[in-house]
Every structure is written in structure tokens, then in C-alpha cells.
Design a protein around this motif. Structure first.
Motif, mmCIF file in Angstrom:
data_model
loop_
_atom_site.group_PDB
_atom_site.id
_atom_site.type_symbol
_atom_site.label_atom_id
_atom_site.label_comp_id
_atom_site.label_asym_id
_atom_site.label_seq_id
_atom_site.Cartn_x
_atom_site.Cartn_y
_atom_site.Cartn_z
ATOM 1 N N ALA A 1 0.928 9.190 9.825
ATOM 2 C CA ALA A 1 -0.114 8.192 9.559
ATOM 3 C C ALA A 1 0.369 6.785 9.874
ATOM 4 C CB ALA A 1 -0.562 8.277 8.101
ATOM 5 N N SER A 2 1.666 6.572 9.823
ATOM 6 C CA SER A 2 2.233 5.273 10.175
ATOM 7 C C SER A 2 2.351 5.109 11.688
ATOM 8 C CB SER A 2 3.610 5.116 9.519
ATOM 9 O OG SER A 2 4.238 3.924 9.936
ATOM 10 N N ILE A 3 2.846 6.159 12.366
ATOM 11 C CA ILE A 3 3.045 6.075 13.814
ATOM 12 C C ILE A 3 1.714 6.143 14.563
ATOM 13 C CG2 ILE A 3 4.104 7.202 15.808
ATOM 14 C CD1 ILE A 3 6.281 8.238 13.968
ATOM 15 N N TRP A 4 0.833 7.046 14.137
ATOM 16 C CA TRP A 4 -0.417 7.300 14.860
ATOM 17 C C TRP A 4 -1.634 6.847 14.061
ATOM 18 C CZ3 TRP A 4 0.725 8.175 19.637
ATOM 19 C CH2 TRP A 4 1.919 8.841 19.945
ATOM 20 N N GLY A 5 -1.435 5.888 13.201
ATOM 21 C CA GLY A 5 -2.537 5.335 12.426
ATOM 22 C C GLY A 5 -2.223 3.911 12.034
ATOM 23 N N HIS A 6 -2.844 3.451 10.974
ATOM 24 C CA HIS A 6 -2.689 2.054 10.562
ATOM 25 C C HIS A 6 -2.063 1.935 9.178
ATOM 26 C CE1 HIS A 6 -5.050 0.720 14.030
ATOM 27 N NE2 HIS A 6 -5.843 1.756 13.790
ATOM 28 N N ARG A 7 -1.473 3.030 8.685
ATOM 29 C CA ARG A 7 -0.724 2.949 7.439
ATOM 30 C C ARG A 7 0.634 2.299 7.695
ATOM 31 N NH1 ARG A 7 -2.023 6.250 2.936
ATOM 32 N NH2 ARG A 7 -3.887 7.517 3.239
ATOM 33 N N ILE A 8 1.230 1.798 6.626
ATOM 34 C CA ILE A 8 2.546 1.167 6.725
ATOM 35 C C ILE A 8 3.539 1.999 5.928
ATOM 36 C CG2 ILE A 8 3.878 -0.926 6.282
ATOM 37 C CD1 ILE A 8 1.233 -2.461 6.399
ATOM 38 N N TYR A 9 4.656 2.325 6.559
ATOM 39 C CA TYR A 9 5.696 3.116 5.881
ATOM 40 C C TYR A 9 6.914 2.224 5.681
ATOM 41 C CZ TYR A 9 8.341 7.209 4.466
ATOM 42 O OH TYR A 9 9.067 8.124 3.727
ATOM 43 N N SER B 1 0.818 -1.218 0.000
ATOM 44 C CA SER B 1 0.000 0.000 0.000
ATOM 45 C C SER B 1 0.844 1.258 0.000
ATOM 46 C CB SER B 1 -0.923 0.004 1.216
ATOM 47 O OG SER B 1 -0.165 -0.014 2.410
ATOM 48 N N SER B 2 2.050 1.200 0.587
ATOM 49 C CA SER B 2 2.892 2.395 0.652
ATOM 50 C C SER B 2 3.680 2.616 -0.618
ATOM 51 C CB SER B 2 3.852 2.300 1.842
ATOM 52 O OG SER B 2 4.752 1.230 1.668
ATOM 53 N N VAL B 3 3.682 1.639 -1.526
ATOM 54 C CA VAL B 3 4.402 1.813 -2.785
ATOM 55 C C VAL B 3 3.447 1.777 -3.976
ATOM 56 C CG1 VAL B 3 6.575 0.908 -1.907
ATOM 57 C CG2 VAL B 3 4.923 -0.677 -2.866
ATOM 58 N N MET B 4 2.173 2.062 -3.725
ATOM 59 C CA MET B 4 1.235 2.189 -4.834
ATOM 60 C C MET B 4 1.645 3.372 -5.708
ATOM 61 S SD MET B 4 -1.015 -0.224 -4.557
ATOM 62 C CE MET B 4 -2.503 0.288 -5.395
ATOM 63 N N PRO B 5 1.359 3.316 -7.015
ATOM 64 C CA PRO B 5 1.832 4.382 -7.922
ATOM 65 C C PRO B 5 1.461 5.780 -7.472
ATOM 66 C CG PRO B 5 0.976 2.528 -9.187
ATOM 67 C CD PRO B 5 0.704 2.225 -7.747
ATOM 68 N N HIS B 6 0.203 6.002 -7.025
ATOM 69 C CA HIS B 6 -0.181 7.358 -6.657
ATOM 70 C C HIS B 6 0.532 7.806 -5.383
ATOM 71 C CE1 HIS B 6 -2.977 4.742 -4.460
ATOM 72 N NE2 HIS B 6 -3.120 5.720 -3.575
ATOM 73 N N HIS B 7 0.853 6.832 -4.485
ATOM 74 C CA HIS B 7 1.608 7.193 -3.295
ATOM 75 C C HIS B 7 3.048 7.512 -3.657
ATOM 76 C CE1 HIS B 7 -1.336 5.031 -0.349
ATOM 77 N NE2 HIS B 7 -1.745 6.229 -0.700
ATOM 78 N N LEU B 8 3.616 6.731 -4.562
ATOM 79 C CA LEU B 8 4.998 6.995 -4.975
ATOM 80 C C LEU B 8 5.117 8.357 -5.644
ATOM 81 C CD1 LEU B 8 6.383 3.599 -6.334
ATOM 82 C CD2 LEU B 8 7.164 4.897 -4.345
ATOM 83 N N GLU B 9 4.091 8.719 -6.412
ATOM 84 C CA GLU B 9 4.124 10.035 -7.051
ATOM 85 C C GLU B 9 4.187 11.143 -6.008
ATOM 86 O OE1 GLU B 9 0.797 10.407 -9.609
ATOM 87 O OE2 GLU B 9 1.445 8.854 -11.018
ATOM 88 N N VAL B 10 3.434 10.989 -4.937
ATOM 89 C CA VAL B 10 3.462 11.998 -3.882
ATOM 90 C C VAL B 10 4.825 12.046 -3.214
ATOM 91 C CG1 VAL B 10 2.455 12.700 -1.683
ATOM 92 C CG2 VAL B 10 0.986 11.801 -3.486
ATOM 93 N N HIS B 11 5.395 10.843 -2.963
ATOM 94 C CA HIS B 11 6.719 10.799 -2.333
ATOM 95 C C HIS B 11 7.771 11.458 -3.225
ATOM 96 C CE1 HIS B 11 5.747 8.459 1.197
ATOM 97 N NE2 HIS B 11 5.084 7.593 0.461
ATOM 98 N N PRO C 1 7.652 -4.875 7.515
ATOM 99 C CA PRO C 1 6.351 -4.639 8.159
ATOM 100 C C PRO C 1 6.014 -5.692 9.204
ATOM 101 C CG PRO C 1 6.179 -4.325 5.793
ATOM 102 C CD PRO C 1 7.551 -4.887 6.053
ATOM 103 N N TYR C 2 5.625 -5.212 10.373
ATOM 104 C CA TYR C 2 5.138 -6.045 11.461
ATOM 105 C C TYR C 2 6.182 -7.031 11.968
ATOM 106 C CZ TYR C 2 0.857 -3.843 10.164
ATOM 107 O OH TYR C 2 -0.084 -2.894 9.881
ATOM 108 N N ASN C 3 7.461 -6.622 11.878
ATOM 109 C CA ASN C 3 8.493 -7.313 12.648
ATOM 110 C C ASN C 3 8.340 -6.795 14.074
ATOM 111 O OD1 ASN C 3 10.722 -8.541 13.685
ATOM 112 N ND2 ASN C 3 12.210 -7.479 12.422
ATOM 113 N N ARG C 4 7.569 -7.526 14.871
ATOM 114 C CA ARG C 4 7.048 -7.008 16.128
ATOM 115 C C ARG C 4 8.143 -6.446 17.040
ATOM 116 N NH1 ARG C 4 4.344 -11.890 15.889
ATOM 117 N NH2 ARG C 4 5.593 -12.721 17.596
ATOM 118 N N GLY C 5 8.036 -5.144 17.322
ATOM 119 C CA GLY C 5 8.910 -4.529 18.305
ATOM 120 C C GLY C 5 10.330 -4.299 17.863
ATOM 121 N N ALA C 6 10.663 -4.568 16.580
ATOM 122 C CA ALA C 6 12.052 -4.436 16.140
ATOM 123 C C ALA C 6 12.556 -3.006 16.289
ATOM 124 C CB ALA C 6 12.175 -4.892 14.685
ATOM 125 N N LEU C 7 11.728 -2.040 15.899
ATOM 126 C CA LEU C 7 12.154 -0.645 15.972
ATOM 127 C C LEU C 7 12.387 -0.211 17.418
ATOM 128 C CD1 LEU C 7 12.706 2.074 14.662
ATOM 129 C CD2 LEU C 7 10.248 2.538 14.711
#
Length: 574
Positions: free
Chosen positions: A464-472, A209-219, A312-318
Motif C-alpha cells: 500500500a505504500s509502494i503502490w498506493g498513497h499510504r505512508i510506511y 497515519s501509519s502509527v495510529m493505534p489501530h494500525h499499530l495493533e495490526v503491526h 516521509p517525502y524526502n524526495r528520492g532518498a530511497l
């Protein structure tokens, strides 16, 4: 370099768990399924244990042993009430039949009204679902329904689980509108399908979802915007400064040929004061040391992210990496602060070292104590258990503080004198009256706006990644933005310092640090905007967590970028 490589490799082995298990099964084998937590969808910090709601629970709930990072992330995994054996299909299997009391109905209705979701892990694959449904518009006569039939769609490739999705039977619901006892039978269904997706790519679903074309364009628009800002700023400053400095040098070389009684003006007029040591030398040195440590911490985190540790979802790694690397880099703070303090002819280096150790940890600890108390009052999984707090205290006592002291001793014994290119006069010159726009607050506003404008687009995705459910997952782009941020901060601080010196204001030490770190205030202002306009967070606990921890992050930004601004300015002035 070899030691650093070994350290990074050790951290990768510590926080990476992808290769820890073969994840191979035979038909009929038990595949681990853990229930993690439940909570309001729009309040990501407000999470509770799965069995805090009156679901079907075993006689004895068995907790999974978790790593430090998982606990810090608020994960509390327990054995789920469902049994999904490998490649075993079944339909409408009963989990349990139970009678919901009035209190149980109230709990479920409250959860449905707050859009509660549940999170589980099946063979280390995360999945989510809502526990019920309600009308989109809240009216007095609303109906609240609890889902009682969950359907698991599982994909497999040979002997491995590849993907799991969950949805609910919209016809199998329980009406929770009235406060009355209910007899409910909870059901679940498992459907297995074969897929050709290889096991190595099963996590790509979560990052797609974070590398969808429209998201990449924004990045990439963010990158182009930032690069244009850097090029314009760099070109403008280089042109202005080189032209002005060239004229200054021509003027001053010409003045040297004139009679000695001619009065000097501009930055040459204060050459005997420009390297006069700042006030509050101990605090200034501690801020530089802490900023240097935070810069090193950020650099190592980026290195781990770029080599793929934080998939994504490597639990607690960060969180694990943050705690470990912060502890290991405390020696950098001790050395940087104490060595610079001694260069400034400071005498009480022990007090300076203690101040360095408390400058960031102190506010962070006080914030944590308040927020952890709030989480305990809410009975949330965000509250750290006593054992985890003891582990963190032991890490600080046995690793962080000793390395800080060793770094301080090394800094004290470095014996480096401050290398000023010109002699400082005995008595300071008086700073002339300055226009309002040359004062500290307006200068900080100008210095912080440009770096913030280079990163604000990327900030939304991070929030949106830290305080939401998006994945960065686009760490390479984030790293480029970080480099641009450092460049813009250094250039704008240098430019403002030059104009400050031409106004014959020689008190630039603290000013350059404050101007460099002022981006942190802009980021906190963006927090206010994001909370009000871009999120649906609500409630005292979530609001406290958001502003409390974001204040600490912005403070870390202030210290790190302040250090960058001062170091760049010191090099320029010298």
C-alpha cells in the motif's frame, strides 16, 4: 568499522536534505512553490507533467534542477502558477482567465473521469488535491466538473512554514460534460494561521497515519504472529532434530562396533557423496554472490531507515540510496562468487565474474527497457530522461563494474580450499527413487509457505505504500519482521535438507538454495492477489509497471533468501 561508519555518514549526507535550508522567511517573502505531477489516483506509476493538462501556465515553464533519486521517483518539479508569499492573506485572486478549446475540455474531462490528482511542494512540504469531481456511479448522463478555485490553508510558527492544506470551493466549478469551448477564470485563496507546532515536528503529520493505534495493533499482531511461528518452528525442529540426531549417533556408534560387513543406512550411508560439488558450479556461485550483495544492500538500507534518513517525502532518498549502495556493494558479489567458485575447483573465474554481474542486473535492465518504452509511449514522467540513463550507465561502468572486478580478483587470490569434514568418493552413489513429496517442487512449496506466513500481514502495508498513497514509517517493526524471515528461512531449509539426506538423496546444494528462495514465488503470488482484490489499479502501463518491477523484487528475494538457506544448510551439514 570506521570505514563503514564514514560510508553510512556520507550516504546520510547525500540523501538527507532536511538541514540543507534554513526555511526562514519574513512577512512578504517569496516561498518556493513547485507543481510536481498529475495522474490517476489509483495508478501511482502513471503520472504526467503538471502542465500536460491545460492549466494556467507561464510563458516559459521553468523546471527545477532535480537529484537522481527525484528523477527515478518520477518527480518533475516546475514553478507553480500560484504565488503564496509568507503571511500574505488574500481571497479569490485570479490566476488567469483563458478560453478552453474543445480539446482542452476533453483532456480535463478525461482527467476528472480517471480521478486525477495533482501534487505540489510548498517549502518542501507536499500537498495534494483533486482537479475535479464526478458522480460516484457512472451513468450515461453523468456530469463532470472542474474545480477552478483552490483554497490554501497555511500554518506558520514565527518565521517558518509548518503545514499546508488545500481544498476547493465546491461552488466554483466548470461543467465539462459537453464538447464545447468554455471561458474559465481560475482563482486561488491563501489563509494564514499561527500554530505552536515546532518546525522540527512539521513532517510528523505525514507519518502519523501509519502509527495510529489501530494500525499499530495490526503491526504488533503481525510481530506476535511471526514470533509464535518462529518459536513453534524452532522448538519443533530443535526437538525433532536433536532427538533424531541423537538416535542416529547412538545407532551409528553402535554399528561401528558391529562387523564391517553390516550395511550403512540413512545420512551416514551418503557421507562420501554429501560434499560432492553441485552441477553448474559457475551459476551456483554467481547466485550466491548476487544473493550476498542483495543481503548487504538490504542491511544498509535498514540501517539508513532506522537512523531516520527516509523520513516521509524526502524526495528520492530511497532511490538514491538504492543506486549508490548497490554500486558500492558490487565488490561483495564479486568476492563471494569468485572465492566460492574457486573453492569448488572452478577454472574459468572470469566467466563466473561476468555471470555474477549480469545475474540480477541483466533481467532488471531488460525489464527497465520495456517499462521505460511503455512510459515514453504514454508520455509519462515515469520515463527516465536520456541524461539520467547516461548517469546510471556511468555509475555502473565507473563504479559497479570496477568494484565487481576488484572483488573477483580478491576472491580468486584468497586461496581458500573447501573445508569438507569427510572425503568425497570417486564415483557418486545413485539416488534412490523418492516419494512425490520429497521432490523439488513440493519441497519448495513447503519451504516457502512458512516464511511467507510470517510476513504476509506486513506485506499489505508495504504494498500500500509502494503502490498506493499510504505512508510506511515503522521501520523498526519491519526490521524485526525481516530478522524473523531470515530465521524461519534458515530453519525450514535445514529441516528439509536433513529429511532429504535421511532419504539418501545427496544432491542438496541446489535444493537448499531453491527451498530458501521459494518465498519469492509466494510473494509474487501475493502480487496477483493484491492487484486483483486489494487495489484499483488498471490500464496497461500501471499493470506493466506493477508486475514488471514486482517480478524483479521477488527475484531479488529469491536470490537473497536462497543464499541464506544454503549458508545455513552448509553450516548444519558440515
Amino acid at each position: 568499522m570506521a570505514a563503514a561508519a564514514k560510508l553510512l555518514l556520507g550516504l546520510v549526507m547525500l540523501v538527507g536534505c532536511a538541514a540543507a535550508d534554513s526555511h526562514r522567511y519574513r512577512p512578504g517573502d517569496t516561498v518556493p512553490l513547485y507543481a510536481n505531477k498529475v495522474g490517476p489516483f489509483h495508478n501511482p506509476s502513471e503520472t504526467y507533467r503538471y502542465f500536460d493538462l491545460p492549466f494556467c501556465a507561464p510563458d516559459k515553464v521553468k523546471d527545477k534542477i532535480e537529484a537522481l533519486g527525484e528523477v527515478l521517483n518520477g518527480d518533475r518539479l516546475v514553478d507553480a502558477p500560484y504565488k503564496l508569499d509568507f503571511r500574505v492573506d488574500f481571497d479569490a485572486k485570479s490566476v488567469c482567465s483563458r478560453r478552453l478549446t474543445k480539446d482542452d475540455v476533453v483532456k480535463f474531462r478525461h482527467a476528472v473521469s480517471k480521478d486525477y490528482y495533482f501534487q505540489m511542494y510548498y517549502d518542501d512540504l507536499p500537498f495534494w488535491g483533486f482537479i475535479g469531481t464526478k458522480p460516484e456511479k457512472a451513468d450515461a448522463g453523468d456530469k463532470y466538473y472542474l474545480y477552478r478555485h483552490i483554497i490554501f490553508d497555511i500554518l506558520y510558527n514565527n518565521d517558518r512554514v509548518i503545514e499546508i492544506n488545500v481544498h476547493t470551493d465546491q461552488n466554483a466549478v466548470v461543467d465539462l460534460t459537453e464538447d464545447k469551448e468554455l471561458d474559465v477564470e481560475f482563482l486561488y485563496t491563501a489563509k494564514w494561521k499561527e500554530t505552536q507546532i515546532p518546525f522540527e515536528k512539521r513532517m510528523e503529520k505525514y507519518s502519523s497515519s501509519s502509527v495510529m493505534p489501530h494500525h499499530l495493533e495490526v503491526h504488533w499482531f503481525s510481530i506476535v504472529n511471526s514470533c509464535v511461528t518462529v518459536l513453534l518452528l524452532t522448538g519443533f525442529l530443535a526437538t525433532i532434530l536433536m532427538r533424531v540426531l541423537k538416535n542416529d549417533f547412538v545407532k551409528y556408534s553402535h554399528d561401528e562396533e558391529e562387523p564391517d560387513d553390516q550395511e550403512e543406512t540413512g545420512w551416514k550411508y551418503i557421507h562420501g557423496d554429501v560434499f560432492r560439488f553441485p552441477t553448474n558450479k559457475s551459476l551456483f556461485s554467481a547466485a550466491l554472490g548476487t544473493g550476498t550483495q542483495l543481503f548487504a544492500l538490504t542491511t544498509f538500507i535498514f540501517l539508513l531507515a532506522l537512523v531516520g534518513v527516509f523520513y516521509p517525502y524526502n524526495r528520492g532518498a530511497l532511490f538514491t540510496a538504492l543506486v549508490v549502495i548497490y554500486a558500492l556493494t558490487s565488490g561483495i558479489a564479486g568476492y563471494s562468487a569468485t572465492s566460492f567458485y574457486c573453492q569448488l575447483e572452478g577454472k574459468n573465474w572470469v566467466r563466473n565474474l561476468l555471470l555474477t554481474g549480469c545475474l540480477f542486473c541483466g533481467p532488471l535492465f531488460l525489464t527497465f527497457c520495456f517499462l521505460n518504452t511503455v512510459a515514453i509511449a504514454y508520455n509519462s514522467t515515469a520515463a527516465l530522461p536520456f541524461g539520467t540513463i547516461c548517469v546510471i550507465v556511468l555509475i555502473w561502468t565507473l563504479v559497479t563494474f570496477p568494484l565487481l572486478v576488484l572483488g573477483g580478483i580478491a576472491g580468486k587470490n584468497s586461496k581458500n580450499d573447501f573445508q569438507a569434514p569427510c572425503r568425497t568418493t570417486k564415483f557418486p552413489r545413485e539416488v534412490p527413487p523418492l516419494a512425490w513429496y520429497r521432490r523439488t517442487i513440493p519441497q519448495m512449496a513447503m519451504a516457502g509457505f512458512l516464511p511467507f506466513s510470517a510476513i504476509y500481514i506486513e506485506l499489505y502495508y508495504i504494498f500500500a505504500s509502494i503502490w498506493g498513497h499510504r505512508i510506511y514509517t515503522i521501520y523498526s517493526i519491519l526490521f524485526i519482521v525481516f530478522i524473523i524471515l531470515l530465521i524461519v528461512t534458515a530453519f525450514i531449509t535445514v529441516a528439509l535438507t536433513y529429511f532429504q539426506l535421511t532419504a539418501e538423496d545427496h544432491e542438496w546444494w541446489w535444493r537448499s538454495f531453491l527451498c530458501g528462495g521459494s518465498t519469492g514465488f509466494f510473494v509474487f503470488a501475493y502480487c496477483l492477489y493484491y492487484y486483483r482484490e486489494r487495489s484499483d489499479m488498471s490500464g496497461f502501463m500501471q499493470t506493466s509497471f506493477f508486475f514488471g518491477y514486482m517480478a524483479c523484487i521477488c527475484y531479488a528475494f529469491f536470490l537473497m533468501l536462497g543464499m541464506v538457506g544454503f549458508r545455513a544448510t552448509l553450516l548444519f551439514v558440515s
